[in-house]
Design a protein around this motif. Structure first.
Motif, PDB file in Angstrom:
ATOM      1  N   SER A   1      37.562  35.229  50.104  1.00  0.00           N
ATOM      2  CA  SER A   1      37.820  36.621  49.727  1.00  0.00           C
ATOM      3  C   SER A   1      38.427  36.713  48.338  1.00  0.00           C
ATOM      4  O   SER A   1      38.427  37.795  47.737  1.00  0.00           O
ATOM      5  CB  SER A   1      38.753  37.282  50.747  1.00  0.00           C
ATOM      6  OG  SER A   1      40.014  36.622  50.767  1.00  0.00           O
ATOM      7  N   GLY A   2      38.917  35.593  47.816  1.00  0.00           N
ATOM      8  CA  GLY A   2      39.539  35.608  46.495  1.00  0.00           C
ATOM      9  C   GLY A   2      38.581  35.408  45.342  1.00  0.00           C
ATOM     10  O   GLY A   2      39.013  35.366  44.186  1.00  0.00           O
ATOM     11  N   LEU A   3      37.259  35.293  45.606  1.00  0.00           N
ATOM     12  CA  LEU A   3      36.295  35.146  44.514  1.00  0.00           C
ATOM     13  C   LEU A   3      36.083  36.496  43.835  1.00  0.00           C
ATOM     14  O   LEU A   3      35.976  37.536  44.494  1.00  0.00           O
ATOM     15  CB  LEU A   3      34.964  34.608  45.050  1.00  0.00           C
ATOM     16  CG  LEU A   3      33.860  34.410  44.001  1.00  0.00           C
ATOM     17  CD1 LEU A   3      34.253  33.361  42.979  1.00  0.00           C
ATOM     18  CD2 LEU A   3      32.530  34.036  44.665  1.00  0.00           C
ATOM     19  N   HIS A   4      35.995  36.478  42.521  1.00  0.00           N
ATOM     20  CA  HIS A   4      35.801  37.694  41.738  1.00  0.00           C
ATOM     21  C   HIS A   4      34.616  38.488  42.295  1.00  0.00           C
ATOM     22  O   HIS A   4      33.542  37.947  42.519  1.00  0.00           O
ATOM     23  CB  HIS A   4      35.523  37.314  40.278  1.00  0.00           C
ATOM     24  CG  HIS A   4      35.672  38.441  39.313  1.00  0.00           C
ATOM     25  ND1 HIS A   4      34.907  39.597  39.380  1.00  0.00           N
ATOM     26  CD2 HIS A   4      36.496  38.613  38.255  1.00  0.00           C
ATOM     27  CE1 HIS A   4      35.250  40.412  38.402  1.00  0.00           C
ATOM     28  NE2 HIS A   4      36.218  39.847  37.711  1.00  0.00           N
ATOM     29  N   PRO A   5      34.786  39.796  42.541  1.00  0.00           N
ATOM     30  CA  PRO A   5      33.706  40.582  43.150  1.00  0.00           C
ATOM     31  C   PRO A   5      32.435  40.632  42.321  1.00  0.00           C
ATOM     32  O   PRO A   5      31.333  40.759  42.861  1.00  0.00           O
ATOM     33  CB  PRO A   5      34.324  41.976  43.317  1.00  0.00           C
ATOM     34  CG  PRO A   5      35.463  42.016  42.340  1.00  0.00           C
ATOM     35  CD  PRO A   5      35.989  40.618  42.294  1.00  0.00           C
ATOM     36  N   HIS A   6      32.542  40.534  40.992  1.00  0.00           N
ATOM     37  CA  HIS A   6      31.336  40.516  40.168  1.00  0.00           C
ATOM     38  C   HIS A   6      30.554  39.218  40.368  1.00  0.00           C
ATOM     39  O   HIS A   6      29.311  39.220  40.334  1.00  0.00           O
ATOM     40  CB  HIS A   6      31.702  40.683  38.694  1.00  0.00           C
ATOM     41  CG  HIS A   6      32.322  42.005  38.380  1.00  0.00           C
ATOM     42  ND1 HIS A   6      32.884  42.310  37.159  1.00  0.00           N
ATOM     43  CD2 HIS A   6      32.477  43.124  39.148  1.00  0.00           C
ATOM     44  CE1 HIS A   6      33.355  43.545  37.177  1.00  0.00           C
ATOM     45  NE2 HIS A   6      33.125  44.049  38.376  1.00  0.00           N
ATOM     46  N   TYR A   7      31.247  38.144  40.599  1.00  0.00           N
ATOM     47  CA  TYR A   7      30.581  36.883  40.915  1.00  0.00           C
ATOM     48  C   TYR A   7      29.879  36.991  42.263  1.00  0.00           C
ATOM     49  O   TYR A   7      28.756  36.507  42.442  1.00  0.00           O
ATOM     50  CB  TYR A   7      31.597  35.734  40.951  1.00  0.00           C
ATOM     51  CG  TYR A   7      32.076  35.257  39.601  1.00  0.00           C
ATOM     52  CD1 TYR A   7      32.554  36.145  38.652  1.00  0.00           C
ATOM     53  CD2 TYR A   7      32.070  33.902  39.274  1.00  0.00           C
ATOM     54  CE1 TYR A   7      33.001  35.710  37.416  1.00  0.00           C
ATOM     55  CE2 TYR A   7      32.516  33.459  38.033  1.00  0.00           C
ATOM     56  CZ  TYR A   7      32.990  34.367  37.114  1.00  0.00           C
ATOM     57  OH  TYR A   7      33.422  33.920  35.891  1.00  0.00           O
ATOM     58  N   VAL A   8      30.549  37.631  43.220  1.00  0.00           N
ATOM     59  CA  VAL A   8      29.949  37.803  44.551  1.00  0.00           C
ATOM     60  C   VAL A   8      28.665  38.612  44.448  1.00  0.00           C
ATOM     61  O   VAL A   8      27.647  38.275  45.064  1.00  0.00           O
ATOM     62  CB  VAL A   8      30.944  38.489  45.512  1.00  0.00           C
ATOM     63  CG1 VAL A   8      30.276  38.758  46.856  1.00  0.00           C
ATOM     64  CG2 VAL A   8      32.187  37.628  45.704  1.00  0.00           C
ATOM     65  N   GLU A   9      28.685  39.676  43.650  1.00  0.00           N
ATOM     66  CA  GLU A   9      27.498  40.514  43.507  1.00  0.00           C
ATOM     67  C   GLU A   9      26.366  39.746  42.833  1.00  0.00           C
ATOM     68  O   GLU A   9      25.192  39.919  43.184  1.00  0.00           O
ATOM     69  CB  GLU A   9      27.835  41.782  42.725  1.00  0.00           C
ATOM     70  CG  GLU A   9      28.669  42.777  43.504  1.00  0.00           C
ATOM     71  CD  GLU A   9      28.016  43.148  44.827  1.00  0.00           C
ATOM     72  OE1 GLU A   9      26.828  43.528  44.826  1.00  0.00           O
ATOM     73  OE2 GLU A   9      28.687  43.024  45.869  1.00  0.00           O
ATOM     74  N   THR A  10      26.693  38.908  41.853  1.00  0.00           N
ATOM     75  CA  THR A  10      25.672  38.078  41.218  1.00  0.00           C
ATOM     76  C   THR A  10      25.037  37.147  42.232  1.00  0.00           C
ATOM     77  O   THR A  10      23.811  36.981  42.281  1.00  0.00           O
ATOM     78  CB  THR A  10      26.295  37.259  40.071  1.00  0.00           C
ATOM     79  OG1 THR A  10      26.828  38.142  39.089  1.00  0.00           O
ATOM     80  CG2 THR A  10      25.258  36.348  39.411  1.00  0.00           C
TER      81      THR A  10
ATOM     82  N   ILE B   1      41.191  35.855  42.454  1.00  0.00           N
ATOM     83  CA  ILE B   1      41.162  37.145  41.780  1.00  0.00           C
ATOM     84  C   ILE B   1      42.520  37.838  41.791  1.00  0.00           C
ATOM     85  O   ILE B   1      42.836  38.619  40.891  1.00  0.00           O
ATOM     86  CB  ILE B   1      40.081  38.065  42.409  1.00  0.00           C
ATOM     87  CG1 ILE B   1      39.919  39.365  41.633  1.00  0.00           C
ATOM     88  CG2 ILE B   1      40.398  38.336  43.873  1.00  0.00           C
ATOM     89  CD1 ILE B   1      39.425  39.188  40.222  1.00  0.00           C
ATOM     90  N   MET B   2      43.361  37.534  42.782  1.00  0.00           N
ATOM     91  CA  MET B   2      44.699  38.112  42.854  1.00  0.00           C
ATOM     92  C   MET B   2      45.742  37.249  42.148  1.00  0.00           C
ATOM     93  O   MET B   2      46.941  37.547  42.210  1.00  0.00           O
ATOM     94  CB  MET B   2      45.104  38.307  44.326  1.00  0.00           C
ATOM     95  CG  MET B   2      44.242  39.312  45.075  1.00  0.00           C
ATOM     96  SD  MET B   2      44.479  40.982  44.447  1.00  0.00           S
ATOM     97  CE  MET B   2      43.291  41.883  45.462  1.00  0.00           C
ATOM     98  N   GLY B   3      45.301  36.174  41.510  1.00  0.00           N
ATOM     99  CA  GLY B   3      46.223  35.289  40.809  1.00  0.00           C
ATOM    100  C   GLY B   3      46.850  34.230  41.684  1.00  0.00           C
ATOM    101  O   GLY B   3      47.683  33.448  41.224  1.00  0.00           O
ATOM    102  N   ARG B   4      46.464  34.165  42.969  1.00  0.00           N
ATOM    103  CA  ARG B   4      47.060  33.210  43.902  1.00  0.00           C
ATOM    104  C   ARG B   4      46.437  31.822  43.729  1.00  0.00           C
ATOM    105  O   ARG B   4      45.316  31.676  43.254  1.00  0.00           O
ATOM    106  CB  ARG B   4      46.864  33.719  45.333  1.00  0.00           C
ATOM    107  CG  ARG B   4      47.475  35.092  45.565  1.00  0.00           C
ATOM    108  CD  ARG B   4      47.014  35.723  46.863  1.00  0.00           C
ATOM    109  NE  ARG B   4      45.569  35.899  46.926  1.00  0.00           N
ATOM    110  CZ  ARG B   4      44.963  36.711  47.789  1.00  0.00           C
ATOM    111  NH1 ARG B   4      45.679  37.419  48.654  1.00  0.00           N
ATOM    112  NH2 ARG B   4      43.648  36.806  47.803  1.00  0.00           N
ATOM    113  N   ILE B   5      47.170  30.804  44.150  1.00  0.00           N
ATOM    114  CA  ILE B   5      46.726  29.416  44.011  1.00  0.00           C
ATOM    115  C   ILE B   5      46.305  28.894  45.382  1.00  0.00           C
ATOM    116  O   ILE B   5      47.166  28.594  46.223  1.00  0.00           O
ATOM    117  CB  ILE B   5      47.840  28.517  43.423  1.00  0.00           C
ATOM    118  CG1 ILE B   5      48.518  29.182  42.226  1.00  0.00           C
ATOM    119  CG2 ILE B   5      47.261  27.151  43.064  1.00  0.00           C
ATOM    120  CD1 ILE B   5      47.613  29.419  41.046  1.00  0.00           C
ATOM    121  N   PRO B   6      45.015  28.766  45.655  1.00  0.00           N
ATOM    122  CA  PRO B   6      44.580  28.286  46.975  1.00  0.00           C
ATOM    123  C   PRO B   6      44.876  26.808  47.166  1.00  0.00           C
ATOM    124  O   PRO B   6      45.016  26.050  46.207  1.00  0.00           O
ATOM    125  CB  PRO B   6      43.077  28.562  46.974  1.00  0.00           C
ATOM    126  CG  PRO B   6      42.693  28.580  45.531  1.00  0.00           C
ATOM    127  CD  PRO B   6      43.886  29.130  44.796  1.00  0.00           C
TER     128      PRO B   6
END
Length: 452
Positions: free
Chosen positions: A161-170, A216-221
């Motif tokens: 869920s933390g992947l940039h939404p524009h990347y997801v749409e691509t 995308i929220m700046g968190r470190i997985p």
């Protein structure tokens, strides 16, 4: 070459060959509301050159550029200082006019530049090998997914869920043509990146898991834990890095277990440039190299023992049969790759670490100042140079009011995730070494006044 206009009969024959009845059939994949039914309203059919210049200059004057205001935008594109020497060097004739080397061994200078670029990217990403660049981070992300499918022979893709939404749409756009199953969801406005929940979604049919680092929220997985969960099911871990400067402070994804690492190189050497062109980074384990898209330059010696460079791998459709190509990418972002490589060379490892440390320090200062404002909550306390805050009301309105005061105060989550009202109060704030204490105070003062 002469321009020979087509006759109606020529057009009819071409349409019949591809199975279309009219020109409009070629655009059916473009949403109807995005297509023009006629000339643009309010736009004159013709105007003098001087009138057009004046009009375009007036439009450009409405832009609030990154260098002319306190700037806290991020979300995949970051403002860092690019030394003037970078622009000077890439404009040298031998670089600016160079194109894809179709007789590569003749273009030794181009090959050497790409070889050095690959070396820098591999070291930065922590991978054993890297290619000679891709178009941008989002398309590199898709190419990594396609590569994972070729390796695992699976088509189920689990996206954090933390992947940039524009990347997801691509990714979703490209997956329409491959049949891959893409599973993703919007993030939550909280400190936990959801690594535990992500691990439960991985099964024996999963091709790959895609995680952004920082997200995308700046968190470190927790990459090692996700890598173990993915690889335990025979899936690959793909890590996406949209802020490469972060790797001057954080451990490289390849070292933490990633199988493929991709990213956006814009932050180093390229600049914002109102949205492009940008630069895709791509690295992987050496055992997967034959499935890697793009090109790979190698070092060798010639018949006389002198150091030389060769195009070692180029499995694309210009060189082999289309059905055997690993990608339809026809070139690489060579000039942007050169800018990246020059800037990285000027920085060196120590310089990159210092840039990262200063960016992190400025971000911590910014977060501390915003935390003083009543009603503002810092969502994720652990971050690199970008973090999410929760503000009262709709963050989109806050961003607009800040812009009216001459401050580019962040990216609203409502803009990135329209329709997800639970994220409407979220605001992404980024700071880099270009952020000054005066910028931070201006943001803090303006935000406090807006929320008062």
């Amino acid at each position: 070459m002469r321009y020979l206009p087509l006759r109606d009969a020529d057009r009819t024959a071409m349409l019949a060959t591809v199975g279309a009845t009219s020109i409009d059939d070629l655009f059916v994949d473009v949403p109807a509301d995005a297509r023009l039914a006629g000339p643009l309203e309010g736009l004159p059919l013709h105007a003098s050159e001087m009138a057009v210049e004046r009009h375009m200059a007036a439009l450009a004057g409405k832009n609030l550029s990154a260098g002319s205001a306190p700037f806290f935008l991020g979300a995949g594109a970051y403002r860092h200082h690019v030394p003037a020497s970078v622009d000077h060097l890439i404009q040298r004739g031998e670089f600016l006019t160079a194109y894809t080397p179709y007789q590569p061994e003749i273009a030794q200078g181009t090959l050497q530049v790409l070889f050095e670029f690959q070396t820098q990217v591999a070291r930065l990403l922590g991978t054993e090998v890297a290619n000679a660049s891709m178009y941008d981070g989002s398309t590199a992300c898709w190419e990594a997914i396609a590569m994972a499918g070729r390796i695992t022979r699976r088509q189920r893709v689990v996206i954090s869920s933390g992947l940039h939404p524009h990347y997801v749409e691509t990714v979703r756009t490209m997956a329409r043509f491959t049949g891959d199953s893409i599973e993703s969801e919007a993030p939550r406005l909280e400190a936990d990146p959801g690594d535990a929940a992500l691990a439960t979604r991985i099964d024996g049919e999963t091709s790959c898991v895609v995680v952004q680092y920082p997200d995308i929220m700046g968190r470190i997985p927790d990459l090692p834990a996700i890598a173990a969960a993915a690889q335990g099911q025979g899936a690959l871990l793909i890590v996406v890095v949209t802020e490469p400067v972060a790797l001057g402070m954080l451990e490289s994804p390849g070292v933490l277990g990633a199988d493929i690492v991709v990213g956006e190189g814009q932050a180093i050497g390229v600049g914002l440039q109102f949205g492009g062109p940008y630069l895709g980074l791509f690295g992987c384990r050496s055992k997967f190299v034959r499935q890697m898209p793009g090109r790979l330059c190698g070092e060798t010696v010639d018949a006389e023992g002198r150091r030389g460079f060769v195009l070692t791998l180029s499995t694309r459709e210009q060189h082999i049969r289309r059905e055997k190509a690993t990608s339809n990418i026809c070139t690489n972002s060579g000039l942007c790759a050169l800018a990246f490589s020059i800037h990285m060379t000027l920085l060196g490892g120590t310089g990159l670490a210092r840039m990262a440390a200063l960016s992190h320090h400025r971000a911590r200062q910014t977060a501390a100042r915003l935390a003083e404002i009543p009603g503002v909550e810092i969502v994720n306390p652990i971050f690199f140079n970008e973090f999410a805050v929760r503000v009262p009301g709709d963050a989109r309105e806050v961003v607009r009011e800040l812009a009216d005061r001459g401050i580019l105060g962040g990216v609203s989550c409502g803009r990135l995730y329209p329709g997800h009202e639970e994220l409407a109060q979220g605001l992404l704030v980024a700071a880099t070494e270009t952020t000054t204490p005066e910028d931070i105070e201006a943001l803090g003062t303006a935000l406090a006044e807006i929320l008062a």
